[in-house]
Write a protein that holds these residues in place. Sequence first.
Motif, PDB file in Angstrom:
ATOM      1  N   ASN A  33       0.804  -1.031  -0.176  1.00  0.00           N
ATOM      2  CA  ASN A  33       0.112  -0.007   0.056  1.00  0.00           C
ATOM      3  C   ASN A  33       0.924   1.090   0.015  1.00  0.00           C
ATOM      4  O   ASN A  33       2.176   1.256   0.518  1.00  0.00           O
ATOM      5  CB  ASN A  33      -1.082  -0.173   1.171  1.00  0.00           C
ATOM      6  N   CYS A  34       0.337   2.253  -0.583  1.00  0.00           N
ATOM      7  CA  CYS A  34       0.931   3.700  -0.432  1.00  0.00           C
ATOM      8  C   CYS A  34       1.925   3.705  -1.276  1.00  0.00           C
ATOM      9  O   CYS A  34       2.425   2.873  -2.029  1.00  0.00           O
ATOM     10  CB  CYS A  34       1.391   4.102   1.112  1.00  0.00           C
ATOM     11  N   ASP A  35       2.446   4.867  -1.458  1.00  0.00           N
ATOM     12  CA  ASP A  35       3.713   5.376  -2.156  1.00  0.00           C
ATOM     13  C   ASP A  35       3.871   5.478  -3.768  1.00  0.00           C
ATOM     14  O   ASP A  35       4.205   6.201  -4.473  1.00  0.00           O
ATOM     15  CB  ASP A  35       5.046   4.768  -1.781  1.00  0.00           C
TER      16      ASP A  35
ATOM     17  N   PRO B 220      -2.781   1.213  -3.942  1.00  0.00           N
ATOM     18  CA  PRO B 220      -1.852   2.257  -4.454  1.00  0.00           C
ATOM     19  C   PRO B 220      -2.438   3.714  -4.175  1.00  0.00           C
ATOM     20  O   PRO B 220      -3.507   3.886  -3.853  1.00  0.00           O
ATOM     21  CB  PRO B 220      -1.843   2.124  -6.022  1.00  0.00           C
ATOM     22  N   VAL B 221      -1.608   4.672  -4.475  1.00  0.00           N
ATOM     23  CA  VAL B 221      -1.931   6.242  -4.166  1.00  0.00           C
ATOM     24  C   VAL B 221      -2.514   6.519  -5.653  1.00  0.00           C
ATOM     25  O   VAL B 221      -1.961   5.872  -6.800  1.00  0.00           O
ATOM     26  CB  VAL B 221      -0.902   6.937  -3.866  1.00  0.00           C
ATOM     27  N   PRO B 222      -3.525   7.313  -5.647  1.00  0.00           N
ATOM     28  CA  PRO B 222      -4.154   7.729  -7.141  1.00  0.00           C
ATOM     29  C   PRO B 222      -3.174   9.028  -7.626  1.00  0.00           C
ATOM     30  O   PRO B 222      -3.704  10.152  -7.993  1.00  0.00           O
ATOM     31  CB  PRO B 222      -5.428   8.138  -6.800  1.00  0.00           C
TER      32      PRO B 222
ATOM     33  N   ILE C 159      -7.254   1.676  -2.224  1.00  0.00           N
ATOM     34  CA  ILE C 159      -6.730   3.172  -2.737  1.00  0.00           C
ATOM     35  C   ILE C 159      -6.104   3.740  -1.363  1.00  0.00           C
ATOM     36  O   ILE C 159      -6.748   3.374  -0.203  1.00  0.00           O
ATOM     37  CB  ILE C 159      -7.774   3.809  -3.318  1.00  0.00           C
ATOM     38  N   CYS C 160      -4.928   4.434  -1.523  1.00  0.00           N
ATOM     39  CA  CYS C 160      -4.513   5.059  -0.322  1.00  0.00           C
ATOM     40  C   CYS C 160      -4.475   6.727  -0.586  1.00  0.00           C
ATOM     41  O   CYS C 160      -5.360   7.082  -1.040  1.00  0.00           O
ATOM     42  CB  CYS C 160      -2.974   4.403  -0.304  1.00  0.00           C
ATOM     43  N   CYS C 161      -3.489   7.271  -0.073  1.00  0.00           N
ATOM     44  CA  CYS C 161      -3.143   9.036  -0.100  1.00  0.00           C
ATOM     45  C   CYS C 161      -3.593   9.447  -1.089  1.00  0.00           C
ATOM     46  O   CYS C 161      -3.095   9.229  -2.239  1.00  0.00           O
ATOM     47  CB  CYS C 161      -1.689   9.089   0.668  1.00  0.00           C
ATOM     48  N   GLY C 162      -4.365  10.402  -1.190  1.00  0.00           N
ATOM     49  CA  GLY C 162      -4.780  11.187  -2.525  1.00  0.00           C
ATOM     50  C   GLY C 162      -6.450  10.544  -2.909  1.00  0.00           C
ATOM     51  O   GLY C 162      -6.797  11.414  -3.756  1.00  0.00           O
TER      52      GLY C 162
END
Length: 344
Positions: A210-212, A237-239, A292-295
């Motif tokens: 996850n992330c990055d 993932p991050v978008p 989905i992660c940050c963003g």
Amino acid sequence: MTASLAERLRAGTVLGAEGYVFELERRGYIKAGPFVPEVVLDFPGAVRELHREFLRAGAEVMVALTYYAHREKLRDVGREGELEEMNRQAVRIARSVAAESSADGGALVAGNVCNTWAYDPDDPATAQTVRAMYAEQLGWAVEEGVDFVISETNDYLGEALIALEVIGGLGLPAMVTLAPTQPHLTRDGYEYADACRILAAEGAAVVGLNCDRGPRTMVPLIARIRDAVDCAVAVQPVPYRTDAIAPTMETLTLPNGDRAFPIALDPFTCTRFDMAQFAVQARELGVDYIGICCGAGPHHVRAMAEALGREVPASKYSPSMELHPMFRADVSAKDAAFLQTWNA
Ligand SMILES: [Zn+2]
């Protein structure tokens, strides 16, 4: 009766949604820099609303906003004394919104722990510090009631294994995901796929990343993990449009050469269509938990849900461009003149 994580994974793809910290920062409730979720105590309604937006968009899991709500981080912002209340309140909020779900099987509540920035593989004493931090956070989460725990953005396999041990000790299923900031290896030198194999062997119910990384640079890594393990695999993932030159959101640069991370990433944001395409691709690869992660925004999550063939509460307001004054088939003469300008 809420379907368990295991039942959902057996039945098909589980759709998750995260990115609470980035989104609440954008909305003015979290300070960029420390990124401590003070909003949980200061503006619980804002957290509840974002949970609800993700729920309406099709997320099956309400992740308690306890990211960075651990002793080290709260000390940074002078709120260490409110640690317990922040953690308990975050789970209560997630639970109350999960109970609003009208979907078949309802929504699950996940406890959440993350990288602590306190772990050092070369200093065995730090393992004890990290274990104590996770134990107190998750002890409160269990008392408030969570269905499983997500340990995420792990830079070190060693730190992830500590989280897994604490979660297992509490008798809860664990989803453990690594933050792929480096091309192939965790910070303690394990290939991501090997690290996931070890986590699976140690009892993680779900492993992954996850992330990055955005979808484009995360998918090749998750494909290798899918091949390496038999248990369920997660990808969040991050978008952001990462690529071969800038494979992570931290390496994306603006035209003036400045680093875009973490608060100038907007020009790299994936569209809802990018994320819909990613969701389908991940399912085709055999990924079990797609998120989905940050963003993330609720529009991304709804598009992912619909791409997976679901109709969700927010689908009521999904686009109908055939009703747009300019895009409808019977565009009027006046509007046709407008359209000419748009096409010029
Ligand atoms: Zn993230």
